[in-house]
Design a protein around this motif. Structure first.
Motif, PDB file in Angstrom:
ATOM      1  N   GLU A 385      15.265  17.236 -16.590  1.00  0.00           N
ATOM      2  CA  GLU A 385      16.502  17.771 -15.990  1.00  0.00           C
ATOM      3  C   GLU A 385      16.650  17.307 -14.543  1.00  0.00           C
ATOM      4  OE1 GLU A 385      17.413  22.111 -15.891  1.00  0.00           O
ATOM      5  OE2 GLU A 385      16.583  22.008 -17.940  1.00  0.00           O
ATOM      6  N   ALA A 386      15.560  17.419 -13.782  1.00  0.00           N
ATOM      7  CA  ALA A 386      15.602  17.025 -12.366  1.00  0.00           C
ATOM      8  C   ALA A 386      15.896  15.531 -12.233  1.00  0.00           C
ATOM      9  CB  ALA A 386      14.272  17.368 -11.685  1.00  0.00           C
ATOM     10  N   PHE A 387      15.233  14.726 -13.055  1.00  0.00           N
ATOM     11  CA  PHE A 387      15.452  13.274 -12.996  1.00  0.00           C
ATOM     12  C   PHE A 387      16.907  12.944 -13.341  1.00  0.00           C
ATOM     13  CE2 PHE A 387      10.689  12.479 -13.777  1.00  0.00           C
ATOM     14  CZ  PHE A 387      10.467  12.169 -12.447  1.00  0.00           C
ATOM     15  N   SER A 388      17.464  13.662 -14.322  1.00  0.00           N
ATOM     16  CA  SER A 388      18.859  13.390 -14.694  1.00  0.00           C
ATOM     17  C   SER A 388      19.784  13.684 -13.522  1.00  0.00           C
ATOM     18  CB  SER A 388      19.274  14.251 -15.881  1.00  0.00           C
ATOM     19  OG  SER A 388      18.396  14.023 -16.947  1.00  0.00           O
ATOM     20  N   ARG A 389      19.493  14.765 -12.803  1.00  0.00           N
ATOM     21  CA  ARG A 389      20.314  15.094 -11.630  1.00  0.00           C
ATOM     22  C   ARG A 389      20.169  13.987 -10.579  1.00  0.00           C
ATOM     23  NH1 ARG A 389      17.934  20.276 -10.878  1.00  0.00           N
ATOM     24  NH2 ARG A 389      18.290  21.046 -12.969  1.00  0.00           N
TER      25      ARG A 389
END
Lengths: 416, 124
Positions: A385-389
């Motif tokens: 999730e963090a990487f996608s952001r």
């Protein structure tokens, strides 16, 4: 003396001194610049014939001053001054006049010129453009290219900046010690902006911004020549040199940024690093730490590590802690967390940056770091999730590609 | 006789050389040094004077000052030590260097005493 364009190089090196002295004389940026241009033209005409003068800046100031006065005389139909063709070396003709432009004068002149370009009434972009045009002598075309704007737009930006400067009261009296030190601080901040403007890479600049780093280093070195005992100016010069030393390694063949972790350290500029380390050393002796010195000390630790794995993260953690106290900022805390993740582990690092989600919510590196810490803790879903952001906030395709690679490593079932 | 060739140049000019210009000049200097390697002693290029520190012994304890010993229009930026038959030979070597490195001046100074590194180590 042989070699191509030696006159051009001597004139370019003399420019900050000469324009600064002419500004004191004419009290107008436009007049000082015009007088310098005129003097430079005459130098191109007479130096090949008469040889270079012993003191190029003084020659340019004298001839520029006469040219400026000449213009006034022409307008008022007075007698012209003798042509400078007769002047091979000014020390023969006007020794006393030349002697009067000594080190102390130049010092406050150049500081004043840089200070004028850093005027608080000017927006930052105008400060940088003005300094590069007036002090460095870069052409409008070169500056426009570095800023990725049209020449017309840059011309307008510089004209606006000059107009604003012309309307404010400039400080022409010699500054007192407190004032001088305040000016040095303001000028240092402006020079660091010039550097950062050059240091920030974009995919579409094709190296056009690199000259800004060289110019910033040149002007900061000049400032340090004038104020050799200022530890923060030593620190700033060192910081720029140590960061710029990585220039060849931090961009790959396709123009994409290469992370510190995977840079080929053999491509770092050893001479720039040696100079940077020497200056950090000199600055520390003063025991008057400041933010530039601390950042330079951090850059020095990276420069000293033969491999990424050899980096002294504990020391970097301490230095970021010092920087946090001097200049509290979420970005500094984020940087410190990276060091903490290497020494005390990802859990501590994550705990440090979790409170920063609000101020840094729109910051690519924040989400990238969160992702990396979560990944190290085995919390792969949250990491994804963090990487996608982070990808959504990436400035360049290369940044996005790097994070995408990180996600791919998550997809591999690790230790399960 | 050994001579020191002291290199003076306006460091603001030298520091403004691009990396390509600097590399090109250093390569040409390297070629001159290669031609004279038999008689060449230590050679050094110094960092800019902004990195210099001066110990002034005019008082006790001596004063530590930032910056070079003297403010000059051209700065000491390096030196060569070279073994030459005569001053003319030393000048010829300096001229060869000057031909590939425009601007500045060389001061040619005979060496009074010379202690190569091996001597210190033997004294240990």
């Amino acid at each position: 003396m042989s070699g191509d364009d030696w006159i051009g190089r001597v004139i370019a090196a003399a420019r900050p001194k000469a324009v600064a002295a002419l500004l004191r004389n004419f009290r107008s940026l436009d007049a000082a610049e015009e007088a310098f241009q005129e003097a430079a033209l005459r130098a191109l005409r007479t130096w090949p014939r008469n040889g270079p003068p012993r003191d190029a800046p003084a020659w340019l100031v004298m001839v520029g001053r006469n040219a400026g006065i000449d213009n006034v005389r022409k307008q008022s139909r007075l007698q012209p001054l003798p042509p400078e063709d007769l002047i091979s070396d000014l020390s023969d003709v006007e020794a006393t006049e030349v002697e009067r432009i000594d080190h102390a004068d130049y010092r406050d002149d150049i500081l004043r010129l840089l200070f004028v370009c850093s005027h608080p009434d000017l927006p930052v972009t105008q400060q940088i453009a003005l300094a590069l045009r007036i002090v460095s002598g870069m052409t409008v075309k070169q500056i426009a290219r570095a800023f990725l704007v049209s020449e017309a737009a840059m011309e307008q930006r510089i004209t606006r900046a000059k107009a604003r400067i012309a309307s404010v009261d400039l400080p022409f009296e010699a500054p007192g010690p407190v004032e001088r030190s305040e000016r040095i601080t303001v000028v240092a901040a402006m020079l660091y902006l010039v550097f950062n403007e050059g240091y920030t890479t974009r995919d579409d600049d094709h190296g056009a911004r690199a000259p800004l780093c060289d110019e910033a280093i040149r002007l900061t070195r000049l400032l340090l020549q004038l104020f050799p005992a200022e530890p923060e100016i030593m620190g700033l010069t060192a910081l720029m040199l140590l960061q710029h030393a990585r220039a060849a390694a931090r961009i790959d063949a396709d123009g994409a940024p290469v992370l510190l972790e995977v840079q080929d350290r053999a491509r770092w500029d050893r001479r720039a690093i040696t100079e940077g380390l020497a200056l950090v050393d000199k600055a520390l002796r003063h025991r008057r730490p400041g933010p530039y010195q601390v950042q330079a000390a951090i850059a020095a630790l990276h420069a000293r590590a033969p491999r990424f794995a050899d980096t002294d993260w504990a020391q970097i953690d301490l230095l970021y802690g010092t920087l946090e106290r001097m200049q509290p900022s979420p970005v500094v805390t984020l940087n410190r967390a990276v060091a903490v993740s290497k020494t005390r582990g990802a859990a501590d690092a994550l705990a440090m940056i979790e409170p920063l989600a609000t101020p840094l919510g729109g910051y690519f590196y924040f989400h990238g770091a969160c992702g990396a810490f979560l990944k190290a803790l085995g919390r792969h879903d949250e990491a994804r999730e963090a990487f996608s952001r982070a990808i959504a906030l990436a400035h360049t395709p290369a940044e996005a590609a790097y994070v995408r690679n990180q996600i791919e490593t998550l997809a591999e079932p690790k230790g399960m | 006789m050994q001579y020191a060739i002291l290199c003076y140049h306006d460091e603001n000019v030298v520091c403004a050389w691009s990396k390509e210009q600097d590399d090109a000049i250093m390569a040409k200097i390297g070629a001159v040094m290669e031609r004279h390697k038999e008689k060449l002693g230590p050679v050094a290029r110094l960092l800019p004077t902004t990195t210099a520190t001066t110990l002034r012994k005019c008082q006790e304890p001596p004063l530590v000052l930032d910056g070079p010993f003297a403010e000059t229009k051209e700065q000491l930026l390096g030196f060569y030590v070279v073994d030459c038959e005569s001053l003319d030979d030393a000048l010829a070597f300096a001229r060869e260097l000057g031909a590939v490195n425009p601007g500045g001046s060389y001061e040619i100074r005979p060496v009074a005493a010379f202690f190569p590194a091996e001597v210190h180590r033997e004294r240990g």
